[in-house]
Write a protein that holds these residues in place. Sequence first.
Motif, PDB file in Angstrom:
ATOM      1  N   GLY A 230      -3.158  -7.754  -4.703  1.00 19.09           N
ATOM      2  CA  GLY A 230      -3.938  -8.471  -5.449  1.00 19.09           C
ATOM      3  C   GLY A 230      -4.575  -9.722  -4.796  1.00 19.09           C
ATOM      4  N   PHE A 231      -5.749 -10.493  -5.562  1.00 19.62           N
ATOM      5  CA  PHE A 231      -6.335 -11.685  -4.928  1.00 19.62           C
ATOM      6  C   PHE A 231      -5.384 -12.926  -5.186  1.00 19.62           C
ATOM      7  CE2 PHE A 231      -9.711  -8.595  -6.323  1.00 19.62           C
ATOM      8  CZ  PHE A 231     -10.109  -8.624  -4.862  1.00 19.62           C
ATOM      9  N   GLU A 232      -4.301 -12.679  -5.596  1.00 19.87           N
ATOM     10  CA  GLU A 232      -3.384 -14.009  -5.343  1.00 19.87           C
ATOM     11  C   GLU A 232      -2.449 -13.843  -4.365  1.00 19.87           C
ATOM     12  OE1 GLU A 232      -3.363 -16.439  -7.576  1.00 19.87           O
ATOM     13  OE2 GLU A 232      -5.057 -15.495  -8.733  1.00 19.87           O
ATOM     14  N   LEU A 233      -2.596 -12.528  -3.605  1.00 16.09           N
ATOM     15  CA  LEU A 233      -1.834 -12.355  -2.257  1.00 16.09           C
ATOM     16  C   LEU A 233      -0.320 -12.476  -2.637  1.00 16.09           C
ATOM     17  CD1 LEU A 233      -3.916 -14.524   0.222  1.00 16.09           C
ATOM     18  CD2 LEU A 233      -4.261 -12.249  -0.585  1.00 16.09           C
ATOM     19  N   GLU A 234       0.102 -11.518  -3.713  1.00 12.59           N
ATOM     20  CA  GLU A 234       1.512 -11.180  -4.117  1.00 12.59           C
ATOM     21  C   GLU A 234       1.826  -9.977  -3.213  1.00 12.59           C
ATOM     22  OE1 GLU A 234       1.469 -12.697  -8.430  1.00 12.59           O
ATOM     23  OE2 GLU A 234       1.210 -10.783  -8.267  1.00 12.59           O
ATOM     24  N   SER A 235       3.069  -9.552  -3.187  1.00 17.42           N
ATOM     25  CA  SER A 235       3.575  -8.558  -2.501  1.00 17.42           C
ATOM     26  C   SER A 235       3.173  -7.328  -3.193  1.00 17.42           C
ATOM     27  CB  SER A 235       5.063  -8.522  -2.648  1.00 17.42           C
ATOM     28  OG  SER A 235       5.551  -7.334  -2.049  1.00 17.42           O
ATOM     29  N   LEU A 236       2.604  -6.294  -2.557  1.00 14.47           N
ATOM     30  CA  LEU A 236       2.221  -5.064  -2.706  1.00 14.47           C
ATOM     31  C   LEU A 236       3.371  -4.054  -3.211  1.00 14.47           C
ATOM     32  CD1 LEU A 236      -0.374  -3.170  -3.475  1.00 14.47           C
ATOM     33  CD2 LEU A 236      -0.094  -2.342  -0.897  1.00 14.47           C
ATOM     34  N   GLU A 237       3.223  -3.912  -4.491  1.00 13.24           N
ATOM     35  CA  GLU A 237       4.401  -3.070  -4.990  1.00 13.24           C
ATOM     36  C   GLU A 237       4.142  -1.971  -6.125  1.00 13.24           C
ATOM     37  OE1 GLU A 237       6.909  -6.050  -6.683  1.00 13.24           O
ATOM     38  OE2 GLU A 237       7.642  -7.065  -4.957  1.00 13.24           O
ATOM     39  N   THR A 238       3.164  -2.146  -6.520  1.00 12.67           N
ATOM     40  CA  THR A 238       2.697  -1.192  -7.810  1.00 12.67           C
ATOM     41  C   THR A 238       1.109  -0.674  -7.371  1.00 12.67           C
ATOM     42  OG1 THR A 238       1.666  -2.624  -9.327  1.00 12.67           O
ATOM     43  CG2 THR A 238       4.118  -2.272  -9.264  1.00 12.67           C
ATOM     44  N   ALA A 239       0.825   0.584  -8.022  1.00 12.87           N
ATOM     45  CA  ALA A 239      -0.430   1.159  -7.914  1.00 12.87           C
ATOM     46  C   ALA A 239      -1.465   0.365  -8.703  1.00 12.87           C
ATOM     47  CB  ALA A 239      -0.477   2.801  -8.052  1.00 12.87           C
ATOM     48  N   THR A 240      -1.040  -0.403  -9.640  1.00 14.73           N
ATOM     49  CA  THR A 240      -1.821  -1.154 -10.363  1.00 14.73           C
ATOM     50  C   THR A 240      -2.721  -2.466  -9.775  1.00 14.73           C
ATOM     51  OG1 THR A 240      -0.181  -2.552 -11.230  1.00 14.73           O
ATOM     52  CG2 THR A 240      -1.080  -0.451 -12.521  1.00 14.73           C
ATOM     53  N   GLN A 241      -2.024  -2.995  -8.596  1.00 10.93           N
ATOM     54  CA  GLN A 241      -2.632  -3.837  -7.739  1.00 10.93           C
ATOM     55  C   GLN A 241      -3.590  -3.369  -6.698  1.00 10.93           C
ATOM     56  OE1 GLN A 241       1.764  -4.788  -6.492  1.00 10.93           O
ATOM     57  NE2 GLN A 241       0.981  -6.755  -6.642  1.00 10.93           N
ATOM     58  N   GLU A 242      -4.558  -4.135  -6.450  1.00  7.66           N
ATOM     59  CA  GLU A 242      -5.492  -4.015  -5.485  1.00  7.66           C
ATOM     60  C   GLU A 242      -4.907  -4.113  -3.837  1.00  7.66           C
ATOM     61  OE1 GLU A 242      -9.512  -3.337  -4.671  1.00  7.66           O
ATOM     62  OE2 GLU A 242      -8.407  -3.209  -6.474  1.00  7.66           O
ATOM     63  N   MET A 243      -5.231  -3.356  -3.082  1.00  5.08           N
ATOM     64  CA  MET A 243      -4.883  -3.646  -1.792  1.00  5.08           C
ATOM     65  C   MET A 243      -5.669  -4.863  -1.161  1.00  5.08           C
ATOM     66  SD  MET A 243      -3.668  -0.097   0.119  1.00  5.08           S
ATOM     67  CE  MET A 243      -5.161   0.937  -0.382  1.00  5.08           C
ATOM     68  N   VAL A 244      -5.330  -5.823  -0.565  1.00  5.75           N
ATOM     69  CA  VAL A 244      -6.142  -6.681  -0.039  1.00  5.75           C
ATOM     70  C   VAL A 244      -5.640  -6.770   1.438  1.00  5.75           C
ATOM     71  CG1 VAL A 244      -6.879  -9.312   0.121  1.00  5.75           C
ATOM     72  CG2 VAL A 244      -6.457  -8.182  -2.008  1.00  5.75           C
ATOM     73  N   TRP A 245      -6.353  -6.397   2.366  1.00  4.29           N
ATOM     74  CA  TRP A 245      -5.837  -6.345   3.725  1.00  4.29           C
ATOM     75  C   TRP A 245      -6.479  -7.342   4.759  1.00  4.29           C
ATOM     76  CZ3 TRP A 245      -2.627  -2.995   6.022  1.00  4.29           C
ATOM     77  CH2 TRP A 245      -2.302  -1.715   5.395  1.00  4.29           C
ATOM     78  N   PHE A 246      -5.903  -7.945   5.513  1.00  2.28           N
ATOM     79  CA  PHE A 246      -6.142  -8.898   6.491  1.00  2.28           C
ATOM     80  C   PHE A 246      -5.944  -8.237   7.980  1.00  2.28           C
ATOM     81  CE2 PHE A 246      -5.601 -11.847   3.035  1.00  2.28           C
ATOM     82  CZ  PHE A 246      -6.616 -12.740   3.047  1.00  2.28           C
TER      83      PHE A 246
END
Length: 248
Positions: A230-246
């Motif tokens: 997500g765009f709050e840059l939290e840990s990616l843990e669920t499929a409901t979150q958006e992947m944000v890559w750097f």
Amino acid sequence: MTAADSFDSIAPFYDAVHQQQADIEFYRDLALECDGPVLEVGCGTGRIYLELRRAGVDVTGIDISADSLDALRDKATQDDLAVDVRQADMRTFDPEPGREYALVIVPFRTFLYLQTVDDRLAALESFHSALGPDGRLALNAFVPDPEIVAEHYGEWRARKLEIDGERYTHRTRSTVVDAVEQRVRVQTEVLDADESLVVDSSHELSLVSKAEFELLFRLSPFTSWNVFGGFELESLETATQEMVWFAE
């Protein structure tokens, strides 16, 4: 129908459908924080691009759709904004001579329109070539979720629009067209108030997992990368979150 044709046909309705998205502030803040010019890949009708210009960002935009770029330029003229945009393919574009970008952004899942591994690696090569020393890439993509595919693909999802006093119904339907290659077709229809079909277009995108992104970056010229949820840059843990890559 090519990707360019598809986006040309829906360009008049794009802003009304997609304007309210959580990514605008995220990419604007990234652009303001970086020390140098920015390149937006897939700038479309200017949903994010024009916000960057309003904030004073030195930003170049590329897009495959000529009609979308015309819409962007029209809006920029109305707001008295100078813009630097051109039609180009993200796999093969050449950076302007002598211009190195501090940040390349690929918002709104644009990377998923690349259909093959070769296409994705070519795009990553192009992004890397456009960056100056210490530059970085930022992009977002949804997490492929088999439950959503099983429960919702094949169904129409509709919403009402009003543009210049005219009422429309905008609807989309996603279907898996190649389960082996994990390709999805997104069909878009726009109907007027009399239920007459105004737009009938489709484009394909790919379902790219977190593991596949990691492999792509390993094969790319980038030397480091990270993903957040997500765009709050939290840990990616669920499929409901958006992947944000750097990547850097």
